[in-house]
Scaffold this motif. Structure first.
Motif, short mmCIF file in Angstrom:
data_model
loop_
_atom_site.label_atom_id
_atom_site.label_comp_id
_atom_site.label_asym_id
_atom_site.label_seq_id
_atom_site.Cartn_x
_atom_site.Cartn_y
_atom_site.Cartn_z
N PHE A 43 0.83 -1.20 0.00
CA PHE A 43 0.00 0.00 0.00
C PHE A 43 0.87 1.27 0.00
CE2 PHE A 43 -3.24 -2.96 1.95
CZ PHE A 43 -4.01 -3.01 0.80
N ASN A 44 2.02 1.19 0.64
CA ASN A 44 2.96 2.32 0.54
C ASN A 44 3.44 2.50 -0.89
OD1 ASN A 44 3.68 3.70 3.20
ND2 ASN A 44 3.86 1.56 3.82
N GLN A 45 3.73 1.40 -1.57
CA GLN A 45 4.12 1.47 -2.98
C GLN A 45 2.98 2.03 -3.82
OE1 GLN A 45 5.52 -2.85 -3.19
NE2 GLN A 45 6.90 -1.86 -4.64
N ALA A 46 1.77 1.56 -3.58
CA ALA A 46 0.61 2.02 -4.35
C ALA A 46 0.44 3.53 -4.21
CB ALA A 46 -0.65 1.29 -3.88
N TYR A 47 0.60 4.03 -3.00
CA TYR A 47 0.47 5.46 -2.76
C TYR A 47 1.54 6.23 -3.53
CZ TYR A 47 -0.17 9.89 -0.31
OH TYR A 47 -0.42 11.21 -0.02
N ARG A 48 2.78 5.75 -3.48
CA ARG A 48 3.87 6.46 -4.16
C ARG A 48 3.68 6.45 -5.67
NH1 ARG A 48 5.89 10.07 -1.26
NH2 ARG A 48 7.09 10.42 -3.18
N ILE A 49 3.14 5.36 -6.20
CA ILE A 49 2.89 5.29 -7.64
C ILE A 49 1.93 6.40 -8.07
CG2 ILE A 49 1.74 3.91 -9.44
CD1 ILE A 49 2.92 1.42 -8.06
N GLY A 50 0.85 6.56 -7.30
CA GLY A 50 -0.12 7.60 -7.65
C GLY A 50 0.40 8.99 -7.42
N LEU A 51 1.14 9.20 -6.35
CA LEU A 51 1.62 10.54 -6.00
C LEU A 51 2.71 11.01 -6.96
CD1 LEU A 51 1.28 12.78 -3.83
CD2 LEU A 51 3.26 11.77 -2.67
N ASP A 52 3.57 10.10 -7.39
CA ASP A 52 4.74 10.48 -8.19
C ASP A 52 4.48 10.47 -9.69
OD1 ASP A 52 6.10 10.67 -5.80
OD2 ASP A 52 7.04 8.70 -5.96
N TYR A 53 3.34 9.93 -10.12
CA TYR A 53 3.11 9.77 -11.56
C TYR A 53 2.98 11.13 -12.24
CZ TYR A 53 1.24 8.19 -16.00
OH TYR A 53 1.05 7.96 -17.34
N SER A 54 3.71 11.31 -13.34
CA SER A 54 3.69 12.58 -14.06
C SER A 54 3.41 12.40 -15.55
CB SER A 54 5.04 13.30 -13.88
OG SER A 54 6.12 12.48 -14.35
N GLY A 55 2.99 11.20 -15.94
CA GLY A 55 2.69 10.94 -17.34
C GLY A 55 1.31 11.42 -17.74
N GLY A 56 0.87 11.03 -18.92
CA GLY A 56 -0.43 11.47 -19.42
C GLY A 56 -1.50 10.42 -19.31
N GLU A 57 -1.26 9.24 -19.84
CA GLU A 57 -2.25 8.17 -19.84
C GLU A 57 -2.37 7.54 -18.46
OE1 GLU A 57 -4.33 7.12 -22.15
OE2 GLU A 57 -3.68 8.65 -23.60
N LEU A 58 -3.57 7.58 -17.89
CA LEU A 58 -3.77 7.01 -16.55
C LEU A 58 -3.64 5.50 -16.55
CD1 LEU A 58 -6.72 9.16 -15.15
CD2 LEU A 58 -4.29 9.36 -14.65
N THR A 59 -3.80 4.88 -17.71
CA THR A 59 -3.65 3.42 -17.77
C THR A 59 -2.23 2.99 -17.40
OG1 THR A 59 -3.27 3.64 -20.16
CG2 THR A 59 -5.48 3.01 -19.45
N SER A 60 -1.27 3.88 -17.61
CA SER A 60 0.12 3.56 -17.26
C SER A 60 0.28 3.41 -15.74
CB SER A 60 1.06 4.64 -17.78
OG SER A 60 1.01 4.72 -19.19
N ILE A 61 -0.53 4.18 -14.98
CA ILE A 61 -0.48 4.05 -13.52
C ILE A 61 -0.90 2.65 -13.12
CG2 ILE A 61 -1.39 4.90 -11.33
CD1 ILE A 61 -1.92 7.55 -12.56
N PHE A 62 -1.97 2.16 -13.74
CA PHE A 62 -2.46 0.83 -13.38
C PHE A 62 -1.44 -0.25 -13.75
CE2 PHE A 62 -4.78 -3.09 -14.59
CZ PHE A 62 -5.17 -3.46 -13.31
N GLN A 63 -0.76 -0.10 -14.86
CA GLN A 63 0.24 -1.11 -15.25
C GLN A 63 1.37 -1.17 -14.23
OE1 GLN A 63 -0.34 -3.33 -17.53
NE2 GLN A 63 -2.28 -2.26 -17.97
N MET A 64 1.78 -0.01 -13.70
CA MET A 64 2.80 0.01 -12.65
C MET A 64 2.27 -0.63 -11.37
SD MET A 64 4.80 3.65 -13.04
CE MET A 64 3.35 4.69 -13.16
N LEU A 65 1.01 -0.31 -11.05
CA LEU A 65 0.41 -0.88 -9.85
C LEU A 65 0.27 -2.39 -9.97
CD1 LEU A 65 -1.07 -0.45 -7.12
CD2 LEU A 65 -3.19 -0.24 -8.43
N ARG A 66 -0.06 -2.85 -11.16
CA ARG A 66 -0.27 -4.29 -11.36
C ARG A 66 1.01 -5.08 -11.09
NH1 ARG A 66 -4.04 -6.54 -16.30
NH2 ARG A 66 -5.46 -7.53 -14.81
N LYS A 67 2.15 -4.52 -11.49
CA LYS A 67 3.42 -5.18 -11.21
C LYS A 67 3.66 -5.26 -9.70
CE LYS A 67 5.64 -3.81 -15.56
NZ LYS A 67 6.74 -3.01 -16.18
N ALA A 68 3.37 -4.16 -9.01
CA ALA A 68 3.51 -4.16 -7.55
C ALA A 68 2.53 -5.14 -6.91
CB ALA A 68 3.28 -2.75 -7.00
N GLY A 69 1.34 -5.26 -7.49
CA GLY A 69 0.33 -6.18 -6.97
C GLY A 69 0.74 -7.63 -7.09
N ILE A 70 1.41 -7.98 -8.18
CA ILE A 70 1.89 -9.36 -8.36
C ILE A 70 2.90 -9.71 -7.26
CG2 ILE A 70 3.25 -10.87 -9.87
CD1 ILE A 70 1.97 -9.35 -12.25
#
Length: 464
Positions: A238-265
């Motif tokens: 959950f700490n990783q999940a928070y940092r992924i959302g807070l630090d993301y600076s890209g455009g497509e929000l789907t990229s956030i989920f792809q990063m989260l999915r790797k952390a989820g695995i």
């Protein structure tokens, strides 16, 4: 609705004795925390009735809103005294500049929803007096009834007790129907709310077929202790999940989920290590991780509505149903979710997430916000409302047929006809239903996952 009807009147002597106790306790806190700010929070209720179940609920929700508004300020300690005859009170120890804390307190006290019912005093060991509004050049408090100077109205006795009670009851009703707002919080606070949501869910009982502290339900391979171990093992995720959302600076929000999915695995592997291979929170890793990330992302904009949060979630999950489920056709080995999609066109948790968790946002949260009873009772009834409004894929898997859904709806309707968890008849029926679920090896695991999300957002929004 009258939140004063269950209260007990107290006399002036009790009020004065409590005032002496409060002053002494504040002084004690100031000496114990000489470098910090002490914040005293209490209700400002006219008349002889200062406490009741309704007033306690009003106090708790109002205090939660204050806690949200304090946001990223460092709160070191909280002392609760909710059941005092003279009214519920709380003391916070805040490591922050006293002027900053006072400005937040004044902003809260000016809130038309509940803040104007509260007295929030701010003091520190090095200040001879409590920091006042006047010292900061801020306007005097407004009267709850007529918006004039509150002290003037009080001195003149401008309003009757009946008028005061009417306004307070109206505010209570409004509070119960006002849409939630998500206040920016520290990473530690958001993660704590996520873990609390996991632990609240497993603690609620009796839940039909689900694990709780009293029963393992229809799950012979796990206990409440398995869930505790699993919850704690997800802290880093959950700490990783928070940092992924807070630090993301890209455009497509789907990229956030792809990063989260790797952390989820990786988080699933940590869960299986903690539980000796038992799947306790796979659904929560997916869904709760999404909400933690989305909240961190949206917190950069300040206070957010549930609609704004939904839009972020929808952006993150765009295309997931097509990507995950439509591509399942032709596979030799199918997951339970893929089988149900092909057999019944059920999109399960992916569909709920892609739509922005509508069952949680539009049904469960509003219901919980207006629910009565203890925390356990409110969450039990919310769980049953959720179960009535989703096609629980976990239940369908265990039953082996989608025909279980109409059966479940009949059981839930009867439960609420009996009054739900707040009546002895409703609670007795729930125990009977739990036994029935265990006999048939049934479990509403999908509803439980949605209850976790509901609890998390209720914590974030200050209603639980």
């Amino acid at each position: 609705m009258n939140i004063f009807q269950d209260g007990q009147p107290i006399d002036l002597e009790t009020v004065l004795a409590n005032k002496d106790w409060r002053t002494a306790f504040q002084t004690q806190l100031e000496k114990h925390y000489p470098d910090d700010v002490v914040v005293s929070v209490k209700l400002n209720i006219p008349g002889p009735i200062k406490n009741s179940p309704g007033l306690q609920q009003l106090f708790q929700q109002g205090f939660n809103r204050l806690r949200m508004m304090l946001g990223r300020l460092h709160v070191k300690d909280i002392k609760f005294f909710v059941a005092r005859p003279s009214g519920p009170e709380t003391f916070l120890i805040v490591s922050e500049d006293i002027t900053t804390v006072k400005r937040v307190a004044v902003l809260f006290e000016s809130d038309m929803l509940t803040g104007r019912l509260f007295d929030v005093d701010v003091m520190a060991y090095h200040n001879e007096k409590q920091l006042s509004r006047q010292a900061l050049g801020l306007p005097a408090r407004q009267c709850l009834i007529c918006d004039k100077d509150a002290k003037v109205c009080m001195k003149l006795g401008a309003h009757t007790l009946t008028e005061g009670y009417q306004v307070i009851n109206q505010l209570y009703k409004k509070m119960a129907t006002t849409p939630l707002r998500i206040w920016p919080q520290t990473q530690a606070a958001v993660v704590q709310y996520a873990l609390s949501a996991l632990l609240y869910e497993v603690s609620v009982n009796p839940k039909p077929g689900l694990v709780d502290p009293v029963s393992n339900g229809a799950h012979d391979d796990m206990t409440v202790f398995t869930f505790i171990d699993s919850s704690l093992a997800l802290t880093n995720y959950f700490n990783q999940a928070y940092r992924i959302g807070l630090d993301y600076s890209g455009g497509e929000l789907t990229s956030i989920f792809q990063m989260l999915r790797k952390a989820g695995i990786a988080a699933e592997k940590q869960m299986f290590v903690a539980t000796n291979g038992i799947n306790t929170h796979k659904g929560a890793i997916f869904s709760l991780g999404i909400l933690v990330t989305a909240i961190a992302y949206i917190s950069r904009q300040g206070v957010a509505s549930l609609q704004q949060l939904q839009q972020v979630v929808q952006g993150m999950l765009q295309g997931i149903v097509t990507q995950d489920l439509n591509h399942s056709f032709g596979k030799r080995v199918l997951t339970a979710g893929e089988k149900q999609y092909q057999a019944y066109q059920l999109t399960g948790v992916r569909g709920e997430a892609a739509a922005g968790f509508p069952t949680v946002m539009a049904i469960a949260l509003p219901f919980l916000q207006q629910a009565s009873g203890t925390t356990n009772q409110k969450l039990l009834d919310t769980l049953m409302v959720i179960a009535d409004n989703i096609n629980d894929t976990n239940l369908i898997k265990r039953a082996g047929t989608i025909a279980i859904i109409p059966e479940l709806k009949q059981w839930i309707n009867h439960y609420f006809e009996l009054g739900g968890s707040v009546t002895p008849e409703g609670l007795s029926y729930l125990y009977t239903l739990d036994e029935h679920f265990m006999t048939r090896n049934l479990s509403i695991g999908g509803a439980a996952d949605n209850l976790i999300l509901t609890t998390f957002l209720a914590k974030m929004g200050g209603i639980l």
